[in-house]
Scaffold this motif. Sequence first.
Motif, PDB file in Angstrom:
ATOM      1  N   ALA A  69       0.835  -1.205   0.000  1.00 33.17           N
ATOM      2  CA  ALA A  69       0.000   0.000   0.000  1.00 33.17           C
ATOM      3  C   ALA A  69       0.868   1.253   0.000  1.00 33.17           C
ATOM      4  O   ALA A  69       0.571   2.231  -0.700  1.00 33.17           O
ATOM      5  N   VAL A  70       1.948   1.231   0.756  1.00 32.52           N
ATOM      6  CA  VAL A  70       2.870   2.374   0.791  1.00 32.52           C
ATOM      7  C   VAL A  70       3.534   2.538  -0.572  1.00 32.52           C
ATOM      8  O   VAL A  70       3.632   3.663  -1.098  1.00 32.52           O
ATOM      9  N   GLU A  71       3.960   1.435  -1.170  1.00 33.73           N
ATOM     10  CA  GLU A  71       4.577   1.480  -2.499  1.00 33.73           C
ATOM     11  C   GLU A  71       3.590   2.020  -3.535  1.00 33.73           C
ATOM     12  O   GLU A  71       3.970   2.811  -4.406  1.00 33.73           O
ATOM     13  N   SER A  72       2.333   1.607  -3.443  1.00 34.22           N
ATOM     14  CA  SER A  72       1.307   2.111  -4.371  1.00 34.22           C
ATOM     15  C   SER A  72       1.116   3.607  -4.209  1.00 34.22           C
ATOM     16  O   SER A  72       0.995   4.344  -5.198  1.00 34.22           O
ATOM     17  N   PHE A  73       1.084   4.065  -2.974  1.00 39.40           N
ATOM     18  CA  PHE A  73       0.948   5.504  -2.711  1.00 39.40           C
ATOM     19  C   PHE A  73       2.098   6.269  -3.365  1.00 39.40           C
ATOM     20  O   PHE A  73       1.877   7.273  -4.049  1.00 39.40           O
ATOM     21  N   LEU A  74       3.313   5.791  -3.168  1.00 39.27           N
ATOM     22  CA  LEU A  74       4.474   6.463  -3.756  1.00 39.27           C
ATOM     23  C   LEU A  74       4.406   6.446  -5.279  1.00 39.27           C
ATOM     24  O   LEU A  74       4.696   7.449  -5.940  1.00 39.27           O
ATOM     25  N   SER A  75       3.993   5.327  -5.847  1.00 36.87           N
ATOM     26  CA  SER A  75       3.892   5.206  -7.297  1.00 36.87           C
ATOM     27  C   SER A  75       2.820   6.141  -7.854  1.00 36.87           C
ATOM     28  O   SER A  75       3.036   6.815  -8.863  1.00 36.87           O
ATOM     29  N   ILE A  76       1.675   6.190  -7.199  1.00 34.35           N
ATOM     30  CA  ILE A  76       0.578   7.049  -7.670  1.00 34.35           C
ATOM     31  C   ILE A  76       0.977   8.517  -7.614  1.00 34.35           C
ATOM     32  O   ILE A  76       0.710   9.271  -8.550  1.00 34.35           O
ATOM     33  N   THR A  77       1.640   8.941  -6.530  1.00 33.41           N
ATOM     34  CA  THR A  77       2.044  10.351  -6.448  1.00 33.41           C
ATOM     35  C   THR A  77       3.069  10.683  -7.531  1.00 33.41           C
ATOM     36  O   THR A  77       3.023  11.768  -8.121  1.00 33.41           O
ATOM     37  N   LEU A  78       3.976   9.756  -7.813  1.00 32.00           N
ATOM     38  CA  LEU A  78       4.965   9.983  -8.863  1.00 32.00           C
ATOM     39  C   LEU A  78       4.293  10.055 -10.234  1.00 32.00           C
ATOM     40  O   LEU A  78       4.581  10.957 -11.028  1.00 32.00           O
ATOM     41  N   GLN A  79       3.376   9.123 -10.521  1.00 33.37           N
ATOM     42  CA  GLN A  79       2.680   9.127 -11.810  1.00 33.37           C
ATOM     43  C   GLN A  79       1.825  10.386 -11.970  1.00 33.37           C
ATOM     44  O   GLN A  79       1.721  10.939 -13.062  1.00 33.37           O
ATOM     45  N   SER A  80       1.235  10.831 -10.878  1.00 32.64           N
ATOM     46  CA  SER A  80       0.437  12.059 -10.908  1.00 32.64           C
ATOM     47  C   SER A  80       1.313  13.252 -11.297  1.00 32.64           C
ATOM     48  O   SER A  80       0.919  14.087 -12.112  1.00 32.64           O
ATOM     49  N   ARG A  81       2.510  13.334 -10.723  1.00 29.88           N
ATOM     50  CA  ARG A  81       3.451  14.408 -11.061  1.00 29.88           C
ATOM     51  C   ARG A  81       3.833  14.329 -12.527  1.00 29.88           C
ATOM     52  O   ARG A  81       3.878  15.341 -13.220  1.00 29.88           O
ATOM     53  N   LYS A  82       4.093  13.125 -13.023  1.00 32.73           N
ATOM     54  CA  LYS A  82       4.462  12.960 -14.433  1.00 32.73           C
ATOM     55  C   LYS A  82       3.326  13.419 -15.345  1.00 32.73           C
ATOM     56  O   LYS A  82       3.569  14.041 -16.373  1.00 32.73           O
ATOM     57  N   MET A  83       2.077  13.114 -14.945  1.00 32.25           N
ATOM     58  CA  MET A  83       0.925  13.558 -15.742  1.00 32.25           C
ATOM     59  C   MET A  83       0.830  15.083 -15.763  1.00 32.25           C
ATOM     60  O   MET A  83       0.594  15.680 -16.817  1.00 32.25           O
ATOM     61  N   LEU A  84       0.992  15.701 -14.600  1.00 33.42           N
ATOM     62  CA  LEU A  84       0.930  17.164 -14.540  1.00 33.42           C
ATOM     63  C   LEU A  84       2.034  17.788 -15.389  1.00 33.42           C
ATOM     64  O   LEU A  84       1.799  18.772 -16.102  1.00 33.42           O
ATOM     65  N   ASP A  85       3.241  17.224 -15.328  1.00 37.57           N
ATOM     66  CA  ASP A  85       4.347  17.727 -16.140  1.00 37.57           C
ATOM     67  C   ASP A  85       4.038  17.583 -17.630  1.00 37.57           C
ATOM     68  O   ASP A  85       4.312  18.497 -18.421  1.00 37.57           O
ATOM     69  N   HIS A 104       1.028  17.458 -19.051  1.00 31.09           N
ATOM     70  CA  HIS A 104      -0.007  18.438 -19.405  1.00 31.09           C
ATOM     71  C   HIS A 104       0.592  19.831 -19.551  1.00 31.09           C
ATOM     72  O   HIS A 104       0.218  20.581 -20.460  1.00 31.09           O
ATOM     73  N   GLN A 105       1.525  20.175 -18.673  1.00 34.36           N
ATOM     74  CA  GLN A 105       2.187  21.476 -18.754  1.00 34.36           C
ATOM     75  C   GLN A 105       2.988  21.588 -20.048  1.00 34.36           C
ATOM     76  O   GLN A 105       2.958  22.618 -20.721  1.00 34.36           O
ATOM     77  N   GLU A 106       3.683  20.523 -20.412  1.00 33.07           N
ATOM     78  CA  GLU A 106       4.472  20.531 -21.641  1.00 33.07           C
ATOM     79  C   GLU A 106       3.567  20.661 -22.864  1.00 33.07           C
ATOM     80  O   GLU A 106       3.871  21.406 -23.797  1.00 33.07           O
ATOM     81  N   ILE A 107       2.444  19.956 -22.869  1.00 31.94           N
ATOM     82  CA  ILE A 107       1.478  20.056 -23.967  1.00 31.94           C
ATOM     83  C   ILE A 107       0.953  21.474 -24.073  1.00 31.94           C
ATOM     84  O   ILE A 107       0.849  22.029 -25.172  1.00 31.94           O
ATOM     85  N   SER A 108       0.636  22.053 -22.942  1.00 35.05           N
ATOM     86  CA  SER A 108       0.130  23.429 -22.934  1.00 35.05           C
ATOM     87  C   SER A 108       1.172  24.404 -23.487  1.00 35.05           C
ATOM     88  O   SER A 108       0.851  25.287 -24.288  1.00 35.05           O
ATOM     89  N   THR A 109       2.427  24.230 -23.085  1.00 35.05           N
ATOM     90  CA  THR A 109       3.508  25.089 -23.564  1.00 35.05           C
ATOM     91  C   THR A 109       3.692  24.913 -25.064  1.00 35.05           C
ATOM     92  O   THR A 109       3.832  25.915 -25.786  1.00 35.05           O
ATOM     93  N   LEU A 110       3.687  23.685 -25.543  1.00 34.99           N
ATOM     94  CA  LEU A 110       3.841  23.432 -26.987  1.00 34.99           C
ATOM     95  C   LEU A 110       2.666  23.988 -27.775  1.00 34.99           C
ATOM     96  O   LEU A 110       2.839  24.555 -28.863  1.00 34.99           O
ATOM     97  N   SER A 111       1.487  23.845 -27.216  1.00 33.91           N
ATOM     98  CA  SER A 111       0.289  24.346 -27.874  1.00 33.91           C
ATOM     99  C   SER A 111       0.349  25.878 -28.012  1.00 33.91           C
ATOM    100  O   SER A 111       0.012  26.443 -29.056  1.00 33.91           O
ATOM    101  N   ASP A 112       0.798  26.527 -26.930  1.00 34.01           N
ATOM    102  CA  ASP A 112       0.948  27.995 -26.973  1.00 34.01           C
ATOM    103  C   ASP A 112       1.984  28.408 -28.007  1.00 34.01           C
ATOM    104  O   ASP A 112       1.811  29.411 -28.719  1.00 34.01           O
ATOM    105  N   ALA A 113       3.067  27.634 -28.096  1.00 35.27           N
ATOM    106  CA  ALA A 113       4.125  27.948 -29.069  1.00 35.27           C
ATOM    107  C   ALA A 113       3.627  27.794 -30.506  1.00 35.27           C
ATOM    108  O   ALA A 113       3.957  28.585 -31.365  1.00 35.27           O
ATOM    109  N   ILE A 114       2.817  26.754 -30.725  1.00 28.32           N
ATOM    110  CA  ILE A 114       2.282  26.524 -32.069  1.00 28.32           C
ATOM    111  C   ILE A 114       1.276  27.625 -32.438  1.00 28.32           C
ATOM    112  O   ILE A 114       1.301  28.134 -33.539  1.00 28.32           O
ATOM    113  N   ASP A 115       0.413  27.995 -31.473  1.00 25.99           N
ATOM    114  CA  ASP A 115      -0.599  29.021 -31.718  1.00 25.99           C
ATOM    115  C   ASP A 115       0.010  30.421 -31.785  1.00 25.99           C
ATOM    116  O   ASP A 115      -0.558  31.304 -32.428  1.00 25.99           O
ATOM    117  N   GLY A 116       1.134  30.624 -31.065  1.00 30.90           N
ATOM    118  CA  GLY A 116       1.732  31.948 -30.912  1.00 30.90           C
ATOM    119  C   GLY A 116       2.410  32.415 -32.111  1.00 30.90           C
ATOM    120  O   GLY A 116       2.465  33.413 -32.671  1.00 30.90           O
TER     121      GLY A 116
END
Length: 145
Positions: free
Chosen positions: A115-131, A133-145
């Motif tokens: 359960a502890v390992e799952s918690f650590l894995s989920i928090t890490l995967q969540s961070r990777k997802m947020l990163d 999404h941020q990269e997609i947003s930055t690329l999208s702005d660059a393409i539109d800009g």
Amino acid sequence: GGEGLKIAHEERSRLSSNSKRKEDEKRTKEDAKLYEGCEGVIVMVNPTKEWTFSYAKDVIPGIPAGLEVLVVANFRDMEAQWVTQRLAMQQTVASQGSNLHYCETCLANMYGMPAVESFLSITLQSRKMLDAHQEISTLSDAIDG
């Protein structure tokens, strides 16, 4: 181990409300630095010692809202000696919001560690997802800009 932490916690509980307010303001600033860059927080409780749960209840409100928190009750193999009841810990965690989670472990036989390992894995995967999404947003702005 932990005796200094116990004494500091007990001394804080004796402070006047004005002193507590000043101490809380100082602690809030320190907490912001402490949790900077964290993906998640694990709060370990020793249910055979009540003060550790009391300390956990004091620490949890200082954890930034966006972080996932796992409250781990250790020493499951010594359940007959617990002075902090399971239900009290579960109710406290449930009342704090959806980002708080509870599990029990026994480090002597590794019970609960998946359960502890799952918690650590989920928090890490969540961070990777947020990163991502941020990269997609930055690329999208660059393409539109």
